[in-house]
Design a protein around this motif. Structure first.
Motif, PDB file in Angstrom:
ATOM      1  N   GLY A  56       0.705  -1.364   0.066  1.00 33.38           N
ATOM      2  CA  GLY A  56      -0.034  -0.039   0.140  1.00 33.38           C
ATOM      3  C   GLY A  56       0.875   1.239  -0.119  1.00 33.38           C
ATOM      4  N   THR A  57       0.316   2.325   0.289  1.00 33.70           N
ATOM      5  CA  THR A  57       0.906   3.662   0.267  1.00 33.70           C
ATOM      6  C   THR A  57       1.800   3.795   1.646  1.00 33.70           C
ATOM      7  OG1 THR A  57      -0.964   4.628   1.409  1.00 33.70           O
ATOM      8  CG2 THR A  57      -1.143   4.662  -1.193  1.00 33.70           C
ATOM      9  N   ARG A  58       2.213   4.926   1.701  1.00 35.06           N
ATOM     10  CA  ARG A  58       3.212   5.177   2.522  1.00 35.06           C
ATOM     11  C   ARG A  58       2.338   5.155   4.104  1.00 35.06           C
ATOM     12  NH1 ARG A  58       7.197  10.067   2.616  1.00 35.06           N
ATOM     13  NH2 ARG A  58       8.090   8.738   0.867  1.00 35.06           N
ATOM     14  N   LYS A  59       1.291   5.877   4.129  1.00 38.02           N
ATOM     15  CA  LYS A  59       0.262   5.981   5.202  1.00 38.02           C
ATOM     16  C   LYS A  59      -0.201   4.718   5.631  1.00 38.02           C
ATOM     17  CE  LYS A  59      -1.488  10.673   4.535  1.00 38.02           C
ATOM     18  NZ  LYS A  59      -2.671  11.602   4.141  1.00 38.02           N
ATOM     19  N   GLU A  60      -0.645   3.844   4.746  1.00 39.74           N
ATOM     20  CA  GLU A  60      -1.105   2.570   4.848  1.00 39.74           C
ATOM     21  C   GLU A  60       0.007   1.507   5.561  1.00 39.74           C
ATOM     22  OE1 GLU A  60      -2.253   1.051   1.065  1.00 39.74           O
ATOM     23  OE2 GLU A  60      -4.297   2.344   1.380  1.00 39.74           O
ATOM     24  N   ARG A  61       1.231   1.769   5.106  1.00 40.24           N
ATOM     25  CA  ARG A  61       2.275   1.061   5.868  1.00 40.24           C
ATOM     26  C   ARG A  61       2.442   1.368   7.266  1.00 40.24           C
ATOM     27  NH1 ARG A  61       4.687   1.904   0.753  1.00 40.24           N
ATOM     28  NH2 ARG A  61       6.022   3.249   1.407  1.00 40.24           N
ATOM     29  N   LYS A  62       2.465   2.978   7.287  1.00 34.77           N
ATOM     30  CA  LYS A  62       2.882   3.445   8.745  1.00 34.77           C
ATOM     31  C   LYS A  62       1.746   2.966   9.739  1.00 34.77           C
ATOM     32  CE  LYS A  62       4.986   7.442   8.889  1.00 34.77           C
ATOM     33  NZ  LYS A  62       5.180   8.828   8.721  1.00 34.77           N
ATOM     34  N   ALA A  63       0.458   2.971   9.354  1.00 31.92           N
ATOM     35  CA  ALA A  63      -0.570   2.584  10.047  1.00 31.92           C
ATOM     36  C   ALA A  63      -0.465   0.966  10.494  1.00 31.92           C
ATOM     37  CB  ALA A  63      -2.054   2.546   9.287  1.00 31.92           C
ATOM     38  N   ALA A  64      -0.067   0.241   9.225  1.00 29.66           N
ATOM     39  CA  ALA A  64       0.166  -1.248   9.625  1.00 29.66           C
ATOM     40  C   ALA A  64       1.114  -1.715  10.694  1.00 29.66           C
ATOM     41  CB  ALA A  64       0.467  -2.008   8.473  1.00 29.66           C
ATOM     42  N   ARG A  65       2.234  -0.841  10.664  1.00 29.64           N
ATOM     43  CA  ARG A  65       3.401  -0.863  11.573  1.00 29.64           C
ATOM     44  C   ARG A  65       2.878  -0.554  12.829  1.00 29.64           C
ATOM     45  NH1 ARG A  65       7.515   2.760   9.307  1.00 29.64           N
ATOM     46  NH2 ARG A  65       6.807   2.167   7.298  1.00 29.64           N
ATOM     47  N   ALA A  66       2.111   0.525  13.019  1.00 31.28           N
ATOM     48  CA  ALA A  66       1.394   0.881  14.362  1.00 31.28           C
ATOM     49  C   ALA A  66       0.843  -0.061  14.917  1.00 31.28           C
ATOM     50  CB  ALA A  66       0.751   2.262  14.048  1.00 31.28           C
ATOM     51  N   ALA A  67      -0.097  -0.748  14.151  1.00 31.94           N
ATOM     52  CA  ALA A  67      -1.124  -1.747  14.623  1.00 31.94           C
ATOM     53  C   ALA A  67      -0.493  -3.132  14.931  1.00 31.94           C
ATOM     54  CB  ALA A  67      -2.136  -1.840  13.528  1.00 31.94           C
ATOM     55  N   ALA A  68       0.807  -3.146  14.518  1.00 25.75           N
ATOM     56  CA  ALA A  68       1.440  -4.559  14.894  1.00 25.75           C
ATOM     57  C   ALA A  68       2.183  -4.471  15.841  1.00 25.75           C
ATOM     58  CB  ALA A  68       2.727  -4.785  13.538  1.00 25.75           C
ATOM     59  N   ARG A  69       2.491  -3.075  16.614  1.00 22.50           N
ATOM     60  CA  ARG A  69       3.283  -3.082  17.921  1.00 22.50           C
ATOM     61  C   ARG A  69       2.502  -3.759  18.968  1.00 22.50           C
ATOM     62  NH1 ARG A  69       4.707   3.110  17.049  1.00 22.50           N
ATOM     63  NH2 ARG A  69       5.790   2.934  15.459  1.00 22.50           N
ATOM     64  N   PRO A  70       2.942  -4.345  19.946  1.00 23.82           N
ATOM     65  CA  PRO A  70       2.155  -5.020  20.835  1.00 23.82           C
ATOM     66  C   PRO A  70       1.901  -3.830  21.923  1.00 23.82           C
ATOM     67  CG  PRO A  70       4.507  -5.859  20.925  1.00 23.82           C
ATOM     68  CD  PRO A  70       4.211  -4.979  19.962  1.00 23.82           C
ATOM     69  N   GLU A  71       0.516  -3.814  22.439  1.00 24.42           N
ATOM     70  CA  GLU A  71       0.320  -2.943  23.564  1.00 24.42           C
ATOM     71  C   GLU A  71       0.322  -3.305  24.661  1.00 24.42           C
ATOM     72  OE1 GLU A  71      -3.478  -1.065  22.538  1.00 24.42           O
ATOM     73  OE2 GLU A  71      -2.915  -0.686  20.250  1.00 24.42           O
ATOM     74  N   ALA A  72       0.359  -2.803  25.652  1.00 27.56           N
ATOM     75  CA  ALA A  72       0.505  -3.176  27.224  1.00 27.56           C
ATOM     76  C   ALA A  72      -0.806  -3.909  27.463  1.00 27.56           C
ATOM     77  CB  ALA A  72       0.547  -2.016  28.130  1.00 27.56           C
ATOM     78  N   VAL A  73      -0.716  -4.959  27.895  1.00 29.49           N
ATOM     79  CA  VAL A  73      -1.844  -6.018  28.186  1.00 29.49           C
ATOM     80  C   VAL A  73      -1.741  -6.477  29.647  1.00 29.49           C
ATOM     81  CG1 VAL A  73      -3.160  -8.056  27.738  1.00 29.49           C
ATOM     82  CG2 VAL A  73      -2.279  -6.607  25.862  1.00 29.49           C
ATOM     83  N   ALA A  74      -2.675  -6.644  30.442  1.00 26.95           N
ATOM     84  CA  ALA A  74      -2.496  -7.252  31.890  1.00 26.95           C
ATOM     85  C   ALA A  74      -1.877  -8.670  31.516  1.00 26.95           C
ATOM     86  CB  ALA A  74      -3.818  -7.301  32.185  1.00 26.95           C
ATOM     87  N   PRO A  75      -1.240  -8.917  32.736  1.00 29.71           N
ATOM     88  CA  PRO A  75      -0.627 -10.379  32.552  1.00 29.71           C
ATOM     89  C   PRO A  75      -1.737 -11.257  32.563  1.00 29.71           C
ATOM     90  CG  PRO A  75       0.441  -9.069  34.246  1.00 29.71           C
ATOM     91  CD  PRO A  75      -0.685  -8.220  33.718  1.00 29.71           C
ATOM     92  N   GLY A  76      -1.474 -12.334  31.789  1.00 23.05           N
ATOM     93  CA  GLY A  76      -2.531 -13.610  31.672  1.00 23.05           C
ATOM     94  C   GLY A  76      -3.744 -13.105  31.175  1.00 23.05           C
ATOM     95  N   ALA A  77      -4.087 -12.147  30.532  1.00 27.71           N
ATOM     96  CA  ALA A  77      -5.187 -11.530  30.090  1.00 27.71           C
ATOM     97  C   ALA A  77      -5.361 -12.472  28.468  1.00 27.71           C
ATOM     98  CB  ALA A  77      -5.257 -10.355  29.667  1.00 27.71           C
ATOM     99  N   SER A  78      -4.453 -12.883  28.116  1.00 25.74           N
ATOM    100  CA  SER A  78      -4.808 -13.555  26.900  1.00 25.74           C
ATOM    101  C   SER A  78      -4.264 -15.008  26.920  1.00 25.74           C
ATOM    102  CB  SER A  78      -3.838 -13.199  25.699  1.00 25.74           C
ATOM    103  OG  SER A  78      -2.400 -13.014  26.071  1.00 25.74           O
ATOM    104  N   ALA A  79      -3.956 -15.607  28.195  1.00 25.39           N
ATOM    105  CA  ALA A  79      -3.470 -16.945  28.421  1.00 25.39           C
ATOM    106  C   ALA A  79      -4.714 -17.716  28.469  1.00 25.39           C
ATOM    107  CB  ALA A  79      -2.905 -17.087  30.104  1.00 25.39           C
TER     108      ALA A  79
END
Length: 145
Positions: free
Chosen positions: A87-110
């Motif tokens: 995609g375009t530069r904006k789309e690649r930048k948005a995809a990279r931002a979405a791929a970063r792991p965000e802070a999640v409570a421990p065990g929330a996804s276990a």
């Protein structure tokens, strides 16, 4: 004059093929064939065929068609490269931002490792002669058949 006759003959032949296709109860295909076969007749009636005959021997017209072709090749190439890059530069930048792991409570996804409603015991394997059907029987029993 001959171009108009040829276009009319092509349209008539196409409509005949569409009629045969409709007779065979393939109405969607018959409608599509009829649509394609009416194009040459429409071009004759709109005067495009006369215009094409006049421009067929014009070097300026051929140069214009060459420029249009070059434009199309450039457009198709850029679209292909853009799709491969993601995609375009904006789309690649948005995809990279979405791929970063965000802070999640421990065990929330276990996953839950608790005991389910299924029994843990597996049926004993059958004898060698019935070994081929033991898997099938297990599947059938699992689905209640």
């Amino acid at each position: 004059m001959i171009a108009e006759t040829v276009c009319s003959a092509v349209s008539a032949a196409g409509l005949g093929i569409a009629a045969v296709t409709a007779y065979r109860k393939r109405f969607l295909a018959a409608a599509r064939i009829a649509a394609y076969s009416l194009v040459p007749l429409g071009l004759v009636m709109a005067g495009v065929v006369d215009w094409l005959a006049d421009t067929a021997f014009s070097p300026t017209a051929w140069a214009g068609f060459g420029v249009l072709g070059l434009s199309w090749v450039l457009f198709a190439t850029t679209r292909t490269v853009e799709r491969r890059r993601g995609g375009t530069r904006k789309e690649r930048k948005a995809a990279r931002a979405a791929a970063r792991p965000e802070a999640v409570a421990p065990g929330a996804s276990a996953p839950s490792l608790g005991q389910g409603s299924r029994p843990a015991a597996r049926p004993a394997p059958a004898s060698c002669g019935e070994d081929d059907f033991s898997d099938i029987e297990a599947i059938l029993k699992k689905h209640g058949i």
